[in-house]
Design a protein around this motif. Structure first.
Motif, mmCIF file in Angstrom:
data_model
loop_
_atom_site.group_PDB
_atom_site.id
_atom_site.type_symbol
_atom_site.label_atom_id
_atom_site.label_comp_id
_atom_site.label_asym_id
_atom_site.label_seq_id
_atom_site.Cartn_x
_atom_site.Cartn_y
_atom_site.Cartn_z
ATOM 1 N N ILE A 81 -0.301 -4.245 3.356
ATOM 2 C CA ILE A 81 0.422 -3.108 2.797
ATOM 3 C C ILE A 81 -0.316 -1.821 3.137
ATOM 4 C CG2 ILE A 81 -0.687 -3.485 0.547
ATOM 5 C CD1 ILE A 81 1.880 -2.250 -0.710
ATOM 6 N N LYS A 82 0.413 -0.841 3.603
ATOM 7 C CA LYS A 82 -0.172 0.437 4.008
ATOM 8 C C LYS A 82 0.029 1.478 2.910
ATOM 9 C CE LYS A 82 -1.048 -1.429 7.997
ATOM 10 N NZ LYS A 82 -2.432 -1.871 8.290
ATOM 11 N N LYS A 83 -0.546 2.652 3.134
ATOM 12 C CA LYS A 83 -0.477 3.716 2.132
ATOM 13 C C LYS A 83 0.957 4.119 1.818
ATOM 14 C CE LYS A 83 -4.993 5.793 3.111
ATOM 15 N NZ LYS A 83 -5.703 7.022 3.544
ATOM 16 N N ASP A 84 1.799 4.239 2.849
ATOM 17 C CA ASP A 84 3.198 4.623 2.614
ATOM 18 C C ASP A 84 3.940 3.561 1.808
ATOM 19 O OD1 ASP A 84 2.927 7.038 3.861
ATOM 20 O OD2 ASP A 84 3.764 6.377 5.777
ATOM 21 N N ASP A 85 3.603 2.275 2.058
ATOM 22 C CA ASP A 85 4.206 1.202 1.277
ATOM 23 C C ASP A 85 3.797 1.323 -0.191
ATOM 24 O OD1 ASP A 85 5.247 0.016 3.634
ATOM 25 O OD2 ASP A 85 3.304 -0.918 4.008
ATOM 26 N N SER A 140 6.148 9.894 -8.726
ATOM 27 C CA SER A 140 6.141 10.495 -7.394
ATOM 28 C C SER A 140 4.699 10.678 -6.948
ATOM 29 C CB SER A 140 6.853 11.847 -7.412
ATOM 30 O OG SER A 140 8.211 11.681 -7.768
ATOM 31 N N VAL A 141 4.322 9.991 -5.893
ATOM 32 C CA VAL A 141 2.933 9.983 -5.434
ATOM 33 C C VAL A 141 2.675 11.178 -4.525
ATOM 34 C CG1 VAL A 141 1.213 8.681 -4.128
ATOM 35 C CG2 VAL A 141 2.813 7.479 -5.638
ATOM 36 N N THR A 142 1.603 11.889 -4.792
ATOM 37 C CA THR A 142 1.228 13.046 -3.961
ATOM 38 C C THR A 142 0.076 12.731 -3.009
ATOM 39 O OG1 THR A 142 -0.285 13.838 -5.697
ATOM 40 C CG2 THR A 142 1.987 14.672 -5.731
ATOM 41 N N ARG A 143 -0.751 11.749 -3.371
ATOM 42 C CA ARG A 143 -1.879 11.391 -2.500
ATOM 43 C C ARG A 143 -2.281 9.935 -2.741
ATOM 44 N NH1 ARG A 143 -5.368 14.833 -4.109
ATOM 45 N NH2 ARG A 143 -7.254 13.718 -4.739
ATOM 46 N N VAL A 144 -2.662 9.245 -1.658
ATOM 47 C CA VAL A 144 -3.067 7.841 -1.738
ATOM 48 C C VAL A 144 -4.388 7.655 -1.007
ATOM 49 C CG1 VAL A 144 -2.433 5.444 -1.255
ATOM 50 C CG2 VAL A 144 -0.647 7.132 -1.703
ATOM 51 N N GLU A 145 -5.337 6.989 -1.653
ATOM 52 C CA GLU A 145 -6.609 6.654 -1.015
ATOM 53 C C GLU A 145 -6.858 5.156 -1.191
ATOM 54 O OE1 GLU A 145 -9.503 9.013 -3.064
ATOM 55 O OE2 GLU A 145 -8.201 10.772 -2.994
ATOM 56 N N GLU A 146 -7.078 4.448 -0.087
ATOM 57 C CA GLU A 146 -7.351 3.014 -0.205
ATOM 58 C C GLU A 146 -8.783 2.788 -0.682
ATOM 59 O OE1 GLU A 146 -6.897 -1.214 2.216
ATOM 60 O OE2 GLU A 146 -6.146 0.657 3.111
ATOM 61 N N LEU A 147 -8.962 1.829 -1.579
ATOM 62 C CA LEU A 147 -10.255 1.479 -2.121
ATOM 63 C C LEU A 147 -10.726 0.152 -1.525
ATOM 64 C CD1 LEU A 147 -9.475 2.307 -5.874
ATOM 65 C CD2 LEU A 147 -10.599 3.788 -4.180
ATOM 66 N N ASN A 148 -12.025 -0.103 -1.601
ATOM 67 C CA ASN A 148 -12.590 -1.323 -1.038
ATOM 68 C C ASN A 148 -12.161 -2.557 -1.830
ATOM 69 O OD1 ASN A 148 -14.106 -0.063 1.011
ATOM 70 N ND2 ASN A 148 -15.727 0.457 -0.431
ATOM 71 N N SER A 149 -11.977 -3.669 -1.111
ATOM 72 C CA SER A 149 -11.689 -4.942 -1.756
ATOM 73 C C SER A 149 -11.868 -6.064 -0.743
ATOM 74 C CB SER A 149 -10.263 -4.969 -2.298
ATOM 75 O OG SER A 149 -9.999 -6.200 -2.934
ATOM 76 N N TYR A 150 -12.263 -7.233 -1.219
ATOM 77 C CA TYR A 150 -12.366 -8.403 -0.357
ATOM 78 C C TYR A 150 -10.986 -8.990 -0.058
ATOM 79 C CZ TYR A 150 -17.437 -9.167 -0.127
ATOM 80 O OH TYR A 150 -18.774 -9.062 0.158
ATOM 81 N N ASN A 174 -6.272 -2.350 -3.063
ATOM 82 C CA ASN A 174 -6.393 -1.394 -4.156
ATOM 83 C C ASN A 174 -6.244 0.023 -3.620
ATOM 84 O OD1 ASN A 174 -7.032 -3.534 -5.919
ATOM 85 N ND2 ASN A 174 -9.197 -3.409 -5.377
ATOM 86 N N PHE A 175 -5.523 0.866 -4.369
ATOM 87 C CA PHE A 175 -5.303 2.251 -3.958
ATOM 88 C C PHE A 175 -5.509 3.176 -5.145
ATOM 89 C CE2 PHE A 175 -2.642 -0.410 -1.257
ATOM 90 C CZ PHE A 175 -2.884 0.084 0.019
ATOM 91 N N HIS A 176 -6.197 4.297 -4.896
ATOM 92 C CA HIS A 176 -6.279 5.369 -5.899
ATOM 93 C C HIS A 176 -5.058 6.259 -5.666
ATOM 94 C CE1 HIS A 176 -8.693 8.950 -7.774
ATOM 95 N NE2 HIS A 176 -7.669 8.557 -8.519
ATOM 96 N N ILE A 177 -4.196 6.321 -6.664
ATOM 97 C CA ILE A 177 -2.914 7.003 -6.555
ATOM 98 C C ILE A 177 -2.940 8.298 -7.364
ATOM 99 C CG2 ILE A 177 -0.438 6.834 -7.048
ATOM 100 C CD1 ILE A 177 -1.256 4.881 -4.930
#
Length: 377
Positions: A19-23, A35-45, A49-52
């Motif tokens: 899954i990508k940020k746009d998804d 309504s999401v204004t910014r997405v940052e992917e977080l680390n995971s094995y 996980n995304f900071h929304i």
């Protein structure tokens, strides 16, 4: 055990969602109406996980967090066990009520704390949850001090004291490869290690673990524990009283919570303090200060403490083997999963070479500095 009931990862099994940020952005809007204004992917094995960050101006009477949220998409293996996810959510809310600060699940548009979604072209389905975001920074990459790690240990002890009052049968049968009970199964992943010396070190620790820990399970203190008090799951903020220190805020990610042995909890915490200690410091001594903090809030019997050193070694090999394995199947994730490899192998060899009596003597002296006396033998 049937495949439907299996809970532990097997070699070669692909479980991480694609899954990508746009998804993620579209998923949050569909499931939570945000309504999401910014997405940052977080680390995971194994999870995603995304900071929304969301638009807070269109929420009407509902107050939305300016700090954002964490979107957690569970791997396909753990997503087969929604009863364990319900138990995790109940545990999170339980410890939060006891003053342990952590991210809490947010209800979706159906007023549920999770939903099961098909997100890619495969037949796999994934559990999706949204969590509050707790501001602060994680424990990784800072200079550890004896006072800071003592505070971390103290809060970990308070966490386990709160968990003593919690019971949920869903945790009893749900194990993940990261539970220390699964250390003997690491033999299935050894093909990812190319050096024979490393394989032999792992086998040596597994034998010790079987002989000293597994054989003593019936004598060890059990209950529900967090299961992954790593440096990525410890939240801190700059100290209000000292410019060069930090204060412990809380703990993140209860995804490895299970019924197990409480000595595992402090062993995992001490393992990551060993790995994160500055090269100018004595890592075993620093870990002893964390142990003092933990035992001041959550005493352990001498039987449990007698296997503490081998439990720490077991977590070290677990981290090293699973890090190497995950990098072999997720080559794009190597920065995170191989973070401890070079230092970790050196530390493992040094740690297992030290005698139990020498390590225990040091920890006993540190405990006495805090007015604590425990028997490790």
């Amino acid at each position: 055990m049937s495949d439907e009931n299996r809970t532990v990862l097997n070699p070669g099994e692909k479980v991480q969602p694609e899954i990508k940020k746009d998804d993620a952005r579209r998923l949050v809007f569909r499931l939570y109406g945000l309504s999401v204004t910014r997405v940052e992917e977080l680390n995971s094995y194994d999870d995603k996980n995304f900071h929304i960050h969301v638009d807070t101006s269109t929420s009407g009477d509902v107050k939305l967090s300016e700090e954002g949220y964490v979107l957690k998409i569970l791997n396909s293996l753990d997503s087969r066990f929604p009863e364990a996810i319900d138990a995790q959510n109940r545990l999170i809310l339980h410890v939060a009520k006891h003053g342990i600060r952590t991210s809490c699940p947010v209800p979706n548009l159906c007023n549920e704390l999770w939903s099961l979604e098909q997100l890619d072209s495969s037949d796999s389905k994934y559990i999706v949850r949204l969590f509050t975001f707790v501001p602060g920074r994680v424990f990784v990459g800072i200079r550890y001090t004896s006072s800071l790690v003592h505070s971390v240990g103290k809060l970990a002890g308070k966490l386990d004291a709160a968990c003593l009052e919690f019971n949920d049968k869903a945790f009893t049968d749900h194990k993940r490869i990261w539970s220390l009970t699964e250390v003997p199964k690491l033999t299935k992943f050894l093909t990812c290690l190319k050096e024979e010396e490393k394989r032999q070190s792992v086998l040596f620790v597994i034998k010790q673990f079987n002989d000293s820990v597994v054989s003593s399970y019936s004598k060890l203190k059990t209950g529900v524990l967090h299961g992954d008090l790593s440096d990525h799951n410890i939240l801190i903020n700059p100290s209000t009283s000292s410019a060069d220190d930090y204060e412990v805020v809380g703990f993140l990610d209860f995804g490895d919570a299970t019924v197990a042995y409480y000595v595992f909890e402090i062993a995992i915490l001490m393992c990551y303090i060993l790995l994160g200690a500055d090269e100018e410091d004595d890592p075993i001594e620093l870990a002893g200060h964390a142990l003092a903090g933990y035992l001041s809030e959550f005493p352990l019997p001498s039987m449990d403490l007698s296997v503490l050193k081998i439990c720490i070694s077991a977590r070290l090999v677990q981290s090293l083997v699973m890090g190497a394995y995950t990098a072999s199947v997720q080559p794009g994730n190597t920065d995170y999963v191989l973070n401890t490899q070079n230092k970790g192998w050196m530390l493992l060899h040094e740690f297992i070479a030290k005698s139990d009596s020498g390590v225990f003597d040091l920890w006993e002296r540190i405990l006495l500095e805090y007015g604590l006396k425990f028997d490790f033998r």
